[in-house]
Design an enzyme around this catalytic site. Sequence first.
Site, PDB file in Angstrom:
ATOM      1  N   GLU A   1       5.223  10.197  13.450  1.00 33.59           N
ATOM      2  CA  GLU A   1       4.948   9.238  12.217  1.00 33.59           C
ATOM      3  C   GLU A   1       5.796   9.668  11.459  1.00 33.59           C
ATOM      4  OE1 GLU A   1       1.811   6.116  11.714  1.00 33.59           O
ATOM      5  OE2 GLU A   1       1.547   6.698   9.931  1.00 33.59           O
TER       6      GLU A   1
ATOM      7  N   GLU B   1     -10.147   4.218   9.005  1.00 29.40           N
ATOM      8  CA  GLU B   1     -10.503   4.060   8.529  1.00 29.40           C
ATOM      9  C   GLU B   1     -11.466   2.983   7.651  1.00 29.40           C
ATOM     10  OE1 GLU B   1      -7.329   5.246   6.642  1.00 29.40           O
ATOM     11  OE2 GLU B   1      -7.787   6.980   5.786  1.00 29.40           O
TER      12      GLU B   1
ATOM     13  N   ASN C   1      -3.167  -1.491   7.861  1.00 29.36           N
ATOM     14  CA  ASN C   1      -4.705  -2.596   7.591  1.00 29.36           C
ATOM     15  C   ASN C   1      -4.512  -3.858   7.393  1.00 29.36           C
ATOM     16  OD1 ASN C   1      -5.519   0.463   7.033  1.00 29.36           O
ATOM     17  ND2 ASN C   1      -4.350   0.059   5.000  1.00 29.36           N
TER      18      ASN C   1
ATOM     19  N   ARG D   1      -1.778   3.705  17.180  1.00 28.82           N
ATOM     20  CA  ARG D   1      -1.842   5.215  15.961  1.00 28.82           C
ATOM     21  C   ARG D   1      -3.403   5.239  16.477  1.00 28.82           C
ATOM     22  NH1 ARG D   1      -2.120   3.938  10.681  1.00 28.82           N
ATOM     23  NH2 ARG D   1      -0.608   5.631   9.515  1.00 28.82           N
TER      24      ARG D   1
ATOM     25  N   GLU E   1       1.320  -1.181   0.145  1.00 26.95           N
ATOM     26  CA  GLU E   1      -0.204   0.417  -0.006  1.00 26.95           C
ATOM     27  C   GLU E   1       1.190   0.946   0.132  1.00 26.95           C
ATOM     28  OE1 GLU E   1      -3.075  -0.049   2.385  1.00 26.95           O
ATOM     29  OE2 GLU E   1      -3.586   1.569   2.694  1.00 26.95           O
ATOM     30  N   ARG E   2       0.550   1.950  -1.271  1.00 27.57           N
ATOM     31  CA  ARG E   2       1.291   3.569  -0.626  1.00 27.57           C
ATOM     32  C   ARG E   2       3.339   3.045  -1.381  1.00 27.57           C
ATOM     33  NH1 ARG E   2      -3.262   5.357  -1.868  1.00 27.57           N
ATOM     34  NH2 ARG E   2      -4.540   5.068  -0.864  1.00 27.57           N
TER      35      ARG E   2
ATOM     36  N   ASP F   1      -3.240  13.996   7.356  1.00 27.21           N
ATOM     37  CA  ASP F   1      -2.474  13.148   6.408  1.00 27.21           C
ATOM     38  C   ASP F   1      -1.199  13.533   6.252  1.00 27.21           C
ATOM     39  OD1 ASP F   1      -2.607  10.314   5.976  1.00 27.21           O
ATOM     40  OD2 ASP F   1      -3.930  10.295   4.420  1.00 27.21           O
TER      41      ASP F   1
ATOM     42  N   ARG G   1     -12.325  17.312  11.082  1.00 24.76           N
ATOM     43  CA  ARG G   1     -11.418  16.217  10.566  1.00 24.76           C
ATOM     44  C   ARG G   1      -9.685  15.568  11.845  1.00 24.76           C
ATOM     45  NH1 ARG G   1      -8.739  12.336   6.023  1.00 24.76           N
ATOM     46  NH2 ARG G   1      -6.847  12.153   7.046  1.00 24.76           N
TER      47      ARG G   1
ATOM     48  N   GLU H   1       3.454   9.915  -1.116  1.00 22.14           N
ATOM     49  CA  GLU H   1       1.810   9.315  -0.932  1.00 22.14           C
ATOM     50  C   GLU H   1       1.411  10.863  -1.796  1.00 22.14           C
ATOM     51  OE1 GLU H   1      -0.055   7.991   2.094  1.00 22.14           O
ATOM     52  OE2 GLU H   1      -2.094   7.910   1.136  1.00 22.14           O
TER      53      GLU H   1
HETATM   54  C1  GCU Z   1      -3.612   7.441   4.584  1.00 20.59           C
HETATM   55  C2  GCU Z   1      -2.805   6.592   3.382  1.00 20.59           C
HETATM   56  C3  GCU Z   1      -3.481   5.240   3.906  1.00 20.59           C
HETATM   57  C4  GCU Z   1      -3.441   4.813   4.913  1.00 20.59           C
HETATM   58  C5  GCU Z   1      -3.379   5.528   6.126  1.00 20.59           C
HETATM   59  C6  GCU Z   1      -3.023   5.199   7.317  1.00 20.59           C
HETATM   60  O1  GCU Z   1      -4.771   7.715   4.051  1.00 20.59           O
HETATM   61  O2  GCU Z   1      -3.328   6.866   2.135  1.00 20.59           O
HETATM   62  O3  GCU Z   1      -2.960   4.087   2.592  1.00 20.59           O
HETATM   63  O4  GCU Z   1      -3.633   2.683   5.342  1.00 20.59           O
HETATM   64  O5  GCU Z   1      -3.397   6.975   5.660  1.00 20.59           O
HETATM   65  O6  GCU Z   1      -2.116   5.641   7.295  1.00 20.59           O
HETATM   66  O7  GCU Z   1      -3.545   4.516   7.762  1.00 20.59           O
END
Ligand code: GCU
Length: 836
Positions: free
Chosen positions: A396, A296, A215, A329, A172-173, A374, A345, A402
């Site tokens: 972090e 998320e 995730n 987190r 991811e990213r 973000d 937010r 990204e």
């Molecule tokens: C951003 C990112 C996601 C990631 C999220 C996170 O939104 O786009 O891909 O999962 O941050 O840090 O949890």
Amino acid sequence: MRHGLLVLLSAGLAAAEDGMSGWLRYAPLSCSRSSPPSLPQTIVALNATKSSPVYAAGRELQKGLQGIFARQVQVTGQTTNDSSVIVGSVAQYTRATGDSTVPSLEEDGYWLNIKGDSVQIVGQNERGALYGTFEYLSMLAQGNFSDVTKVSNPSAPIRWTNEWDNMDGSIERGFAGPSIFFANGVVVDDTSRVAAYGRLLASIGINGVVINNVNANATLLTAQNIRGIGRVADAMRPYGIQIGISLNFDSPKSFGHLAMSDPLDAGVIAFWTDITSQIYRQIPDFAGYLVKANSEGQPGPITYNRTLADGANLFAKAVQPYGGIVMFRAFVYDQLNESDWHADRADAAVNYFKPLDGEFDDNVVVQIKYGPIDFQVREPASPLFANLPKTNMAIELQITQEYLGQQCHLVYIPPLWKTVLDFDLKVDGQPSLVRDIVSGERFKRPLGGYAGVVNVGTNSTWLGSHLAMSNLYAYGRLAWDPTGDPQAILQDWIRLTFGPNRNVVDIITKMSMDSWPAYENYTGNLGIQTLTDILYTHFGPNPASQDDNGWGQWTRADRAGIGMDRTVSNGTGFAGQYPAQVAAAYEAPATTPDELLLWFHHVPYTYPLHSGKTVIQHFYDAHYAGAETAQTFPALWEGLRGKIDDQRFEEVLFRLRFQAGHSIVWRDAISEFYLNKSSIPDQAGRVGHHPYRLEAEDMQLSGYKVVALNPFEMASNSKAVVTSSNATGGTLAARLGFESGVYDLGVNYYDIIGGRARYEVYLNEKLVGEWMGDNVDSGRLGHTPSMMLDGHSATRITFGGVEVKEGDMLKIVGTPDGAEMAPVDYVVLLPEGVVD
Ligand code: GCU
């Protein structure tokens, strides 16, 4: 020049380097002196166990002396009186030498004592000894042969990376190919890249790696995968790096077949206790867990009417007997409704976490993104850092770009990080720098530190771009010492990565230091955020995507004004989450710095900045200035031809040229968008006027048709052309009305995923250039691809020094392939020095 620093010449260039060794190349140096400096004749490593960092240090010294000086030096375990470099922990060193005068050191710290060919490298622990070794080698590799006596201790105990790798091997990213950790649902067998990564990370003081995506997928917890994590830990252990994993909060239910995952349920507690004991049986030095919960769409304790602290402490109690920690987190927020002026937010983290201060176990560390939203191009420091005095905290940061060009744009990020690390939150009116809060110093917390999201892949460059590695290098250096100077750190990296040539150092320094301001200029200014497409790729421009949805990254731009009103008096109240002095400054536009104005205030486009410009004119000027700076990068880099090996030279040049073109896509999309919103023209008359362009839709089309783009600002003049069928090609033709002369000829086209269209450009039937739209299909550019004609796929290719006569016939032949219908936006003919 410092004493002992020799004037060095690089000893010829290796034909090709693929970037795999990063900054640990140990490239040969030749000295201007006839005799080389005196070097140790023996390496004494005080631990012969192969998995130990001190053993690794001995091997590393051998490799370094061999590479830099072509000296073969033996490693022994016996101390000698001869010239030697001796490396070990304080305990090992004292035992071996009887010398008990080593200065006192903190955990992971080292003492480095160099007197000519007699060198002592002593760590508080073995890891520290390895860090000192890398420091000594870094000096040698840069031609610094000074005598030195120094103690170096890290700023904080937690200096980790996070890798967002998925079990199927995707990341991811991630923008540099598939995972080095996982493939096809399991941990890879071959851990050689893992070990190589560990070596790079150890050289910058990193001591922990969380190997899977936040995730998280619960299948990481199978017995087979726990053995796999063990292999990864084995590969990294010699480098002093501990392994951690991200957990999926719902694993008891989804993986353990329990009825639910309530953190206070006895069965759930037993599940995690069992998993944890399986992990520690395999990996006794396992670092701990990272948890993204109720964020998320991820499950979490709130789902079971428990607090976030209940959730964090569940894991904390499981790892506590083994000395493990839990990184929890703070990236917790909900979907919101933009019609509510007070919704924000940015408020979420403090609202969720402040009431829980003091309720987290001692081995929990709350991991907080540097800004409240973000990883945007500029954000104020997260106010959460000021609001948890009884909780361990880590900051972090994101090394993977990204939102910052996905390694296809050069952006040296440490100057951005420093705006946050050096920010004084003035908690209780006392000096409270973010870096002193996360180190644990300000609130006297036992734990704290740094988590950097890196997302390396199997690409030999690790991050997809050679120049992007400066961000990883600097991340480690700043986690070790956040008072470090980003430019000085950068220059160490340049000398190690590309050699000591003065010109090379100067040029890469200039480009890198110009890069973040340029990127901010051509993306989102004045604190409005990056303005990328937050609903799709996060790569190219799409300012409209910020608003009219629940994600809360709003700009609230309308015909009259722009910005989020985050004041206490009239807005979301976010400014009030800061300690009093900071809150007061952010409450009023007059005392808010220009670069954060639109973060905190909703103002008319005509609002005058401290600089004297209006907001809208600043937008235009900044976008033009930023893109102009990006145009200088390829030319600056060209100046290094022959001074850098061909492979890295060409690969970097390719990306810098792409960036130069894409910065114009950004500039135009954002400027046009706000011109359209505000109806206020650019005082300099640039926006919407492109005297050097030929719009494709205005050419003679054969086999091509015109398409209107949506959003309109994704094409010059809002239209582009595509071939009428995906089977047959087409041509575009135009007679040139430009004055005869020499021009750079650029073609703006769209490079989408799912096709490799071909293009040829002719002048009077003579081929000027040809190319294939395969930057994304081939993976040559690793950014998140787009399937559409938009700001992500918009690309410029430029052919330099083309002789053009007035009346020449320009022709483009496009051959579609797959989904890519040889799309073209415009052609541009640029006289020297013109950017359009
Ligand atoms: C951003 C990112 C996601 C990631 C999220 C996170 O939104 O786009 O891909 O999962 O941050 O840090 O949890």
